[in-house]
Design an enzyme around this catalytic site. Sequence first.
Site, PDB file in Angstrom:
ATOM      1  N   LYS A 101       0.824  -1.210   0.000  1.00 27.01           N
ATOM      2  CA  LYS A 101       0.000   0.000   0.000  1.00 27.01           C
ATOM      3  C   LYS A 101       0.859   1.261   0.000  1.00 27.01           C
ATOM      4  O   LYS A 101       0.554   2.227  -0.691  1.00 27.01           O
ATOM      5  CB  LYS A 101      -0.934   0.022   1.221  1.00 27.01           C
ATOM      6  CG  LYS A 101      -2.120  -0.912   1.065  1.00 27.01           C
ATOM      7  CD  LYS A 101      -3.005  -0.844   2.293  1.00 27.01           C
ATOM      8  CE  LYS A 101      -2.251  -1.413   3.490  1.00 27.01           C
ATOM      9  NZ  LYS A 101      -2.976  -1.298   4.746  1.00 27.01           N
ATOM     10  N   ARG A 108     -11.369   1.300   9.874  1.00 24.04           N
ATOM     11  CA  ARG A 108     -11.062  -0.112  10.048  1.00 24.04           C
ATOM     12  C   ARG A 108     -12.312  -0.952  10.279  1.00 24.04           C
ATOM     13  O   ARG A 108     -12.236  -2.172  10.374  1.00 24.04           O
ATOM     14  CB  ARG A 108     -10.107  -0.317  11.230  1.00 24.04           C
ATOM     15  CG  ARG A 108      -8.709   0.159  10.956  1.00 24.04           C
ATOM     16  CD  ARG A 108      -7.765  -0.346  12.034  1.00 24.04           C
ATOM     17  NE  ARG A 108      -6.471   0.312  11.965  1.00 24.04           N
ATOM     18  CZ  ARG A 108      -5.480  -0.107  11.184  1.00 24.04           C
ATOM     19  NH1 ARG A 108      -5.640  -1.160  10.420  1.00 24.04           N
ATOM     20  NH2 ARG A 108      -4.337   0.532  11.182  1.00 24.04           N
ATOM     21  N   ARG A 114      -1.548 -11.034  12.676  1.00 23.27           N
ATOM     22  CA  ARG A 114      -1.956  -9.761  12.073  1.00 23.27           C
ATOM     23  C   ARG A 114      -2.943  -9.983  10.929  1.00 23.27           C
ATOM     24  O   ARG A 114      -3.882  -9.206  10.746  1.00 23.27           O
ATOM     25  CB  ARG A 114      -0.726  -9.006  11.553  1.00 23.27           C
ATOM     26  CG  ARG A 114       0.025  -8.277  12.649  1.00 23.27           C
ATOM     27  CD  ARG A 114       1.412  -7.907  12.213  1.00 23.27           C
ATOM     28  NE  ARG A 114       1.448  -6.829  11.225  1.00 23.27           N
ATOM     29  CZ  ARG A 114       2.471  -6.630  10.383  1.00 23.27           C
ATOM     30  NH1 ARG A 114       3.499  -7.434  10.381  1.00 23.27           N
ATOM     31  NH2 ARG A 114       2.433  -5.627   9.543  1.00 23.27           N
ATOM     32  N   ARG A 151      11.871 -11.573   4.940  1.00 27.15           N
ATOM     33  CA  ARG A 151      12.546 -10.291   5.008  1.00 27.15           C
ATOM     34  C   ARG A 151      13.629 -10.297   6.086  1.00 27.15           C
ATOM     35  O   ARG A 151      13.437 -10.810   7.179  1.00 27.15           O
ATOM     36  CB  ARG A 151      11.506  -9.209   5.315  1.00 27.15           C
ATOM     37  CG  ARG A 151      11.952  -7.827   5.022  1.00 27.15           C
ATOM     38  CD  ARG A 151      10.796  -6.951   4.679  1.00 27.15           C
ATOM     39  NE  ARG A 151       9.877  -6.804   5.812  1.00 27.15           N
ATOM     40  CZ  ARG A 151       8.831  -5.994   5.779  1.00 27.15           C
ATOM     41  NH1 ARG A 151       8.557  -5.304   4.695  1.00 27.15           N
ATOM     42  NH2 ARG A 151       8.049  -5.896   6.818  1.00 27.15           N
ATOM     43  N   ARG A 203      13.030  -9.177  11.934  1.00 26.23           N
ATOM     44  CA  ARG A 203      12.336  -8.390  12.956  1.00 26.23           C
ATOM     45  C   ARG A 203      11.211  -9.216  13.572  1.00 26.23           C
ATOM     46  O   ARG A 203      10.641 -10.087  12.915  1.00 26.23           O
ATOM     47  CB  ARG A 203      11.740  -7.121  12.342  1.00 26.23           C
ATOM     48  CG  ARG A 203      12.774  -6.150  11.785  1.00 26.23           C
ATOM     49  CD  ARG A 203      12.101  -4.877  11.354  1.00 26.23           C
ATOM     50  NE  ARG A 203      10.823  -5.184  10.691  1.00 26.23           N
ATOM     51  CZ  ARG A 203       9.952  -4.277  10.269  1.00 26.23           C
ATOM     52  NH1 ARG A 203      10.217  -3.003  10.455  1.00 26.23           N
ATOM     53  NH2 ARG A 203       8.846  -4.629   9.679  1.00 26.23           N
TER      54      ARG A 203
END
Length: 225
Positions: free
Chosen positions: A16, A91, A175, A130, A164
């Site tokens: 996004k 949201r 999430r 990542r 991370r």
Amino acid sequence: MSELNLILLGPPGAGKGTQADRLREDFGLPHISTGDMLRAQVVENTALGGEAKRYMDAGELVPDEVIISMIIDRIGDEDARDGFLLDGFPRNEQQADALARALGGLDRRLSAALLIEVSDEDLVRRLAGRRVCVKNPGHIYHVEFDPPKHEGVCDQDGSRLIQRDDDQEETIRTRLQVYHSQTEPLIGYYDHAGLLRRFDGQRTAEEVHAHIRATLATLRLEEKL
Ligand SMILES: [Zn+2]
């Protein structure tokens, strides 16, 4: 002048931010990330920021009215006159209703809700692979798509690469669950209102961008009619 008042929807990791940057270049639309805006107002210690901080310090969610006041304040700025790109809010349906009412009070309305769709499996693969440099978090790699020359070592400064906490598979799946439970009703809401535009986030950032740009150009033409 037809406005482009947009909401950006999509799961974490769907790109996004990248699309928002490009739309700012294409259409001059400011990217209003409610999370960033909230933090900035708290740091600058504005009246709304101070109010938000009291809730945050108490470990409570900042109420919708406070966020909406910040948004209404922000879209009154000169650079948002021809439109804006709102990210991170609403949201849920209740917030969507409140936002629609607040915009109506300004004689404005949403032009579209842009949804970038990516499958959970693809997102997990993107995010969990990542690796970031411990010394400079701007040095980002991907074990599969953009690996460093030597495993676990930053190409640019030789520092150690880490995953991370946010990028741990468990965290990502949690999430995504939160995203689905909160956002799916909202997708239905905007679909029902005839405002939803879907984009295939499995495609490259360039392809997604071209599709969004073409859609918005058409939308702007239709609004002028
Ligand atoms: Zn580095």
